[in-house]
Write a protein that holds these residues in place. Structure first.
Motif, PDB file in Angstrom:
ATOM      1  N   THR A   1      -1.685   1.608  -4.467  1.00 45.92           N
ATOM      2  CA  THR A   1      -0.842   0.409  -4.346  1.00 45.92           C
ATOM      3  C   THR A   1       0.283   0.456  -5.366  1.00 45.92           C
ATOM      4  O   THR A   1       0.207   1.138  -6.391  1.00 45.92           O
ATOM      5  CB  THR A   1      -1.648  -0.880  -4.573  1.00 45.92           C
ATOM      6  OG1 THR A   1      -2.203  -0.855  -5.891  1.00 45.92           O
ATOM      7  CG2 THR A   1      -2.737  -1.047  -3.530  1.00 45.92           C
ATOM      8  N   ALA A   2       1.330  -0.325  -5.060  1.00 51.41           N
ATOM      9  CA  ALA A   2       2.414  -0.593  -6.014  1.00 51.41           C
ATOM     10  C   ALA A   2       2.584  -2.103  -6.067  1.00 51.41           C
ATOM     11  O   ALA A   2       2.667  -2.766  -5.022  1.00 51.41           O
ATOM     12  CB  ALA A   2       3.707   0.078  -5.591  1.00 51.41           C
TER      13      ALA A   2
ATOM     14  N   GLY B   1      -3.893   4.404  -8.017  1.00 49.06           N
ATOM     15  CA  GLY B   1      -4.420   5.295  -6.994  1.00 49.06           C
ATOM     16  C   GLY B   1      -3.711   6.638  -6.966  1.00 49.06           C
ATOM     17  O   GLY B   1      -2.893   6.965  -7.830  1.00 49.06           O
ATOM     18  N   ILE B   2      -4.029   7.414  -5.947  1.00 50.01           N
ATOM     19  CA  ILE B   2      -3.442   8.741  -5.760  1.00 50.01           C
ATOM     20  C   ILE B   2      -2.484   8.655  -4.583  1.00 50.01           C
ATOM     21  O   ILE B   2      -2.889   8.305  -3.468  1.00 50.01           O
ATOM     22  CB  ILE B   2      -4.536   9.791  -5.496  1.00 50.01           C
ATOM     23  CG1 ILE B   2      -5.489   9.863  -6.706  1.00 50.01           C
ATOM     24  CG2 ILE B   2      -3.910  11.160  -5.223  1.00 50.01           C
ATOM     25  CD1 ILE B   2      -6.681  10.776  -6.469  1.00 50.01           C
ATOM     26  N   TRP B   3      -1.237   9.003  -4.810  1.00 52.43           N
ATOM     27  CA  TRP B   3      -0.223   8.869  -3.772  1.00 52.43           C
ATOM     28  C   TRP B   3       0.858   9.914  -3.958  1.00 52.43           C
ATOM     29  O   TRP B   3       1.041  10.471  -5.031  1.00 52.43           O
ATOM     30  CB  TRP B   3       0.384   7.458  -3.762  1.00 52.43           C
ATOM     31  CG  TRP B   3       0.900   7.003  -5.115  1.00 52.43           C
ATOM     32  CD1 TRP B   3       0.166   6.472  -6.117  1.00 52.43           C
ATOM     33  CD2 TRP B   3       2.249   7.071  -5.588  1.00 52.43           C
ATOM     34  NE1 TRP B   3       0.955   6.196  -7.203  1.00 52.43           N
ATOM     35  CE2 TRP B   3       2.241   6.539  -6.902  1.00 52.43           C
ATOM     36  CE3 TRP B   3       3.453   7.518  -5.048  1.00 52.43           C
ATOM     37  CZ2 TRP B   3       3.406   6.452  -7.665  1.00 52.43           C
ATOM     38  CZ3 TRP B   3       4.612   7.424  -5.795  1.00 52.43           C
ATOM     39  CH2 TRP B   3       4.582   6.890  -7.098  1.00 52.43           C
TER      40      TRP B   3
ATOM     41  N   ALA C   1       0.526  11.102 -10.729  1.00 52.56           N
ATOM     42  CA  ALA C   1       1.089  10.179 -11.723  1.00 52.56           C
ATOM     43  C   ALA C   1       0.954   8.748 -11.255  1.00 52.56           C
ATOM     44  O   ALA C   1       0.918   8.455 -10.053  1.00 52.56           O
ATOM     45  CB  ALA C   1       2.558  10.501 -11.975  1.00 52.56           C
ATOM     46  N   ASN C   2       0.851   7.860 -12.232  1.00 58.01           N
ATOM     47  CA  ASN C   2       0.971   6.422 -12.005  1.00 58.01           C
ATOM     48  C   ASN C   2       1.855   5.855 -13.109  1.00 58.01           C
ATOM     49  O   ASN C   2       2.006   6.449 -14.179  1.00 58.01           O
ATOM     50  CB  ASN C   2      -0.391   5.734 -11.983  1.00 58.01           C
ATOM     51  CG  ASN C   2      -1.013   5.760 -10.606  1.00 58.01           C
ATOM     52  OD1 ASN C   2      -0.411   5.267  -9.657  1.00 58.01           O
ATOM     53  ND2 ASN C   2      -2.202   6.338 -10.496  1.00 58.01           N
TER      54      ASN C   2
ATOM     55  N   ALA D   1       0.845  -1.193   0.000  1.00 51.11           N
ATOM     56  CA  ALA D   1       0.000   0.000   0.000  1.00 51.11           C
ATOM     57  C   ALA D   1       0.881   1.245   0.000  1.00 51.11           C
ATOM     58  O   ALA D   1       1.931   1.277   0.651  1.00 51.11           O
ATOM     59  CB  ALA D   1      -0.908  -0.001   1.224  1.00 51.11           C
ATOM     60  N   LEU D   2       0.449   2.251  -0.746  1.00 55.49           N
ATOM     61  CA  LEU D   2       1.197   3.506  -0.814  1.00 55.49           C
ATOM     62  C   LEU D   2       0.571   4.574   0.076  1.00 55.49           C
ATOM     63  O   LEU D   2       0.634   5.770  -0.207  1.00 55.49           O
ATOM     64  CB  LEU D   2       1.260   3.994  -2.264  1.00 55.49           C
ATOM     65  CG  LEU D   2       1.892   3.031  -3.262  1.00 55.49           C
ATOM     66  CD1 LEU D   2       1.944   3.651  -4.650  1.00 55.49           C
ATOM     67  CD2 LEU D   2       3.290   2.629  -2.816  1.00 55.49           C
TER      68      LEU D   2
END
Length: 735
Positions: free
Chosen positions: A262-263, A203-205, A233-234, A180-181
């Motif tokens: 998530t990553a 997601g947004i991180w 960004a993703n 999880a980020l």
């Protein structure tokens, strides 16, 4: 074999980055690789003896599998028990420079867990405690350099497998790891990766995502990829790890994200491949080995490959570089197999489907034939004991790849294991009986389907290859000559020019010739080297370089017309030494191009001449001779005839001798020059190398015969270059 300098050569075993392997057997005989020994347990302790003391940390230990923390309280100096103990288990993945909390332990007792890779320590806060950290290797460490035990379900191993490599593959169970980020700092679990991997974020991180790998089973980590975002960004990235490795995702937060960022790192490979090298063979089912590249699991697997080359399976019989690859062919276990390396990587035979990866092929033939040679030309030519083949690409661009490489038969003459040569545009090889030289040439006008024409070059002169051909070499400059040695010690040559339809054989004697080789070393001609046995000793000798140039310039003093020759230049002397290789043999002494007519025999490695010389050479005399075919012209069939005069059209020559045939008991008739310039100090006669083109005439009487012929020779160390032979012939009756 390495050339270090003119006086230094060295042999060393070829070291392959990835050796070739045979195909999977898949016969139910499963293999199991287990760690030969476990790493001893490692211990450390942390002490804090009084409240409000600074935090104290234990000595770090390697995270080699399972860990155990045992927290115990005690009463210092007989006082009351301390407050509730509080200990933190910490992890470092950069050798101890930075630490992160892995787990907080409250109270006393034993807490256990698992961590492979990195360093562990325990740290106590302001509480008087004794905490003990123990790390033990109960997770199999099958990393590079480890010693392992290898077992098979049924008999297979032989003593010849020692030093052979095996490829061990397991089906990949865990294909991805995710974190999880949203947490402040997070590290994923480790993922076994071999082949293509992918990183995907969602997601947004805010923060930085790191992809790291470890080639030492988690001890240290190397940065592979770094991606940063600020809620904007993703990413979807990929890479490839040809050797097996551990990978993980690490996140450093820079701010809060939404609820589900998530990553994910994933492994696309179906099989994880590791390699071992056999050290000892215990019995047919058990061996010990060293890990060459990491093994995925201790579980048994049927996906394993035996090394293609070993003392048990044999080694390749043929080798050739072709189209930026190196090709090997024909081992004892796989006599009809060809192995091609990766493009521009001659020591890597890891196979795959990519255009630059290695591959192997087995020749599909009607009978089992052994590959004995390979030769690179416009295609890869392959000689086997039963047939000749060509390997090429059937793609539109003509580039060899694992998918495009195909094999086609050229002929079924069969080949002997003598290295072939490229003579002009023709491939020339020794036929399997060793008595014929065959050429393979491409001719687009050929009536054959693929335009290839095999032809026997020795068809009209089969006697020259008696004893079988043992080596061949090609001299391209100046004359186009195919040289060969035979099993009975002869050196033979084929003056060969396919475009001019020239194919003429000649024999050479003067010792027992073992092999021949050619190389261009500068100048106006190729150098020809021979290995020759004389009087029980072996020598490497070279034909006089640029002899043609010396003849054309008329430099008779620099020409050489003896065998195993030794030169001398210096003060005037009658003693010529350095001739131990010619001990006991009769030699000729030539000074400034003039033969000393005295007879000399080498004794004590030297000779003593009748006169002194400042420039001379000494060597074995050569008899150069040829015999014409029987005299025949229109209307002479069946008639009695004889030659009464021979006329040689020569080029810068000195003289010759003539008689009716080499086998005749009659004496040779010498041709005598009409003018002289070089004086022999031991007799009144002088010699001269005549002009560019001369007619040398010599009268003689051969026997009247229906099979009359003429023989020409020279035994003196002077040039005889014959361009044409004509003669006067008398017709008559037998007398």
């Amino acid at each position: 074999l390495r050339f270090n300098s003119e006086s230094s050569w060295s042999f060393s075993e070829a070291s392959f980055d990835y050796p070739p392997f045979r195909d999977f057997l898949l016969d139910g005989n499963e293999i199991t690789v287990t760690a030969a020994a476990t790493t001893p347990l490692e211990y450390s302790e942390a002490f804090n003896l009084a409240d409000n003391d600074p935090a104290v940390s234990s000595t770090p230990v390697s995270a080699i599998g399972s860990w155990e923390v045992d927290v115990t309280t005690f009463t210092p100096n007989g006082g009351p028990p301390p407050p509730t103990p509080l200990v933190t288990l910490q992890l470092s993945t950069d050798g101890g420079e930075n630490w992160s909390d892995l787990q907080t332990i409250v109270g006393t007792g034993v807490v256990t867990g698992t961590q492979v890779g990195g360093l562990l320590r325990i740290s106590s806060l302001a509480t008087a405690v004794i905490g003990t950290l123990k790390s033990s290797n109960d997770v199999p460490d099958l990393a590079e350099g480890d010693t392992v035990d290898v077992s098979l379900d049924s008999a297979f191993f032989e003593s010849g497998h020692v030093d052979s490599e095996f490829e061990i593959s397991h089906t990949v169970v865990d294909r991805e790891k995710r974190i999880a980020l949203s947490s402040a700092d997070t590290i994923s679990e480790q993922l076994d990766v071999q082949g293509t991997w992918q990183l995907t974020t969602n997601g947004i991180w805010q923060g930085t995502v790191f992809v790291e790998k470890s080639d030492d089973n988690g001890e240290t980590w190397e940065l592979v990829l770094k991606r940063t975002a600020a809620s904007d960004a993703n990413y979807r990235d990929s890479g490839e790890e040809r050797d097996g490795t551990l990978m993980r995702v690490r996140f450093e937060s820079a701010g809060a994200g939404d609820q589900v960022p998530t990553a994910t790192i994933s492994n696309d490979g179906e099989l994880y491949q590791g390699r071992i090298k056999i050290l000892t063979v215990t019995d047919s089912q058990n061996a010990t080995a060293a890990v060459i590249s990491r093994i995925y699991s201790e579980d048994s697997t049927e996906f394993w490959k035996e090394g293609a080359w070993s003392d048990k399976n044999g080694f390749p019989a043929a080798i050739a570089r072709h189209e930026s690859r190196i090709f090997y062919g024909g081992s004892k276990a796989d006599p009809s197999t060809i192995w091609g390396s990766q493009t521009d990587d001659f020591y890597n035979f890891e196979e795959g489907t990519n255009a630059d990866e290695a591959f192997h092929r087995q020749i599909a033939t009607d009978e089992l034939t052994d590959i004995v040679w390979l030769l690179s030309h416009r295609e890869l030519y392959i000689g086997t004991t039963g047939e000749e083949w060509r390997g090429f690409s059937d793609s539109d661009v003509g580039v060899i790849t694992p998918a495009s490489f195909i094999l086609r038969r050229i002929s079924n003459s069969g080949s002997d294991p003598v290295s072939p040569i490229l003579a002009g545009s023709s491939v020339v090889h020794v036929q399997r009986q060793g008595r014929s030289l065959y050429q393979i040439v491409y001719d687009p006008a050929s009536p054959t389907a693929d335009g290839y024409i095999p032809a026997d070059l020795s068809l009209l002169a089969p006697h020259v290859t008696i004893g079988k051909v043992t080596s061949i070499a090609y001299q391209a400059i100046r004359d186009s000559i195919i040289w060969a040695t035979t099993g009975n010690g002869k050196l033979i040559g084929l003056t060969f020019d396919r475009e001019q339809n020239v194919a003429a054989w000649h024999e050479h004697t003067g010792g027992l010739f073992n092999s021949v080789a050619t190389v261009y070393e500068g100048g106006s001609s190729d150098s020809v080297y021979v290995s020759v046995e004389r009087a029980g000793a072996n020598f490497i000798e070279r034909f006089v370089p640029d002899q043609y140039d010396l003849i054309e310039t008329g430099d008779q003093s620099s020409e050489r017309y003896t065998d195993s020759t030794v030169d001398y230049s210096g003060p005037a002397t009658t003693v010529f030494s350095g001739l131990s290789h010619l001990e006991g043999q009769t030699v000729q002494l030539v000074s400034d191009g003039v033969l000393d007519s005295n007879t000399y025999t080498v004794s004590g490695g030297q000779i003593t001449a009748a006169s002194s010389f400042t420039n001379a050479y000494v060597g074995l005399p050569i008899t150069a001779q040829f015999e014409l075919l029987p005299i025949s012209f229109q209307g002479s069939e069946g008639s009695w005839k004889r030659a009464s005069k021979v006329i040689l059209r020569t080029y810068k020559s000195v003289g010759f001798e003539v008689k009716e045939s080499i086998a005749s008991s009659k004496a040779w008739e010498p041709y005598r020059q009409t003018y002289r310039t070089h004086v022999d100090p031991n007799e009144s006669e002088t010699v001269n190398q005549k002009g560019d083109l001369e007619n040398m005439e010599q009268s003689f009487k051969s026997s009247m015969d229906q099979d009359s012929r003429v023989a020409i020779r020279t035994v003196e160390p002077y040039p005889l270059n014959v361009l044409a032979v004509t003669m006067n012939v008398e017709l008559g009756k037998n007398k």
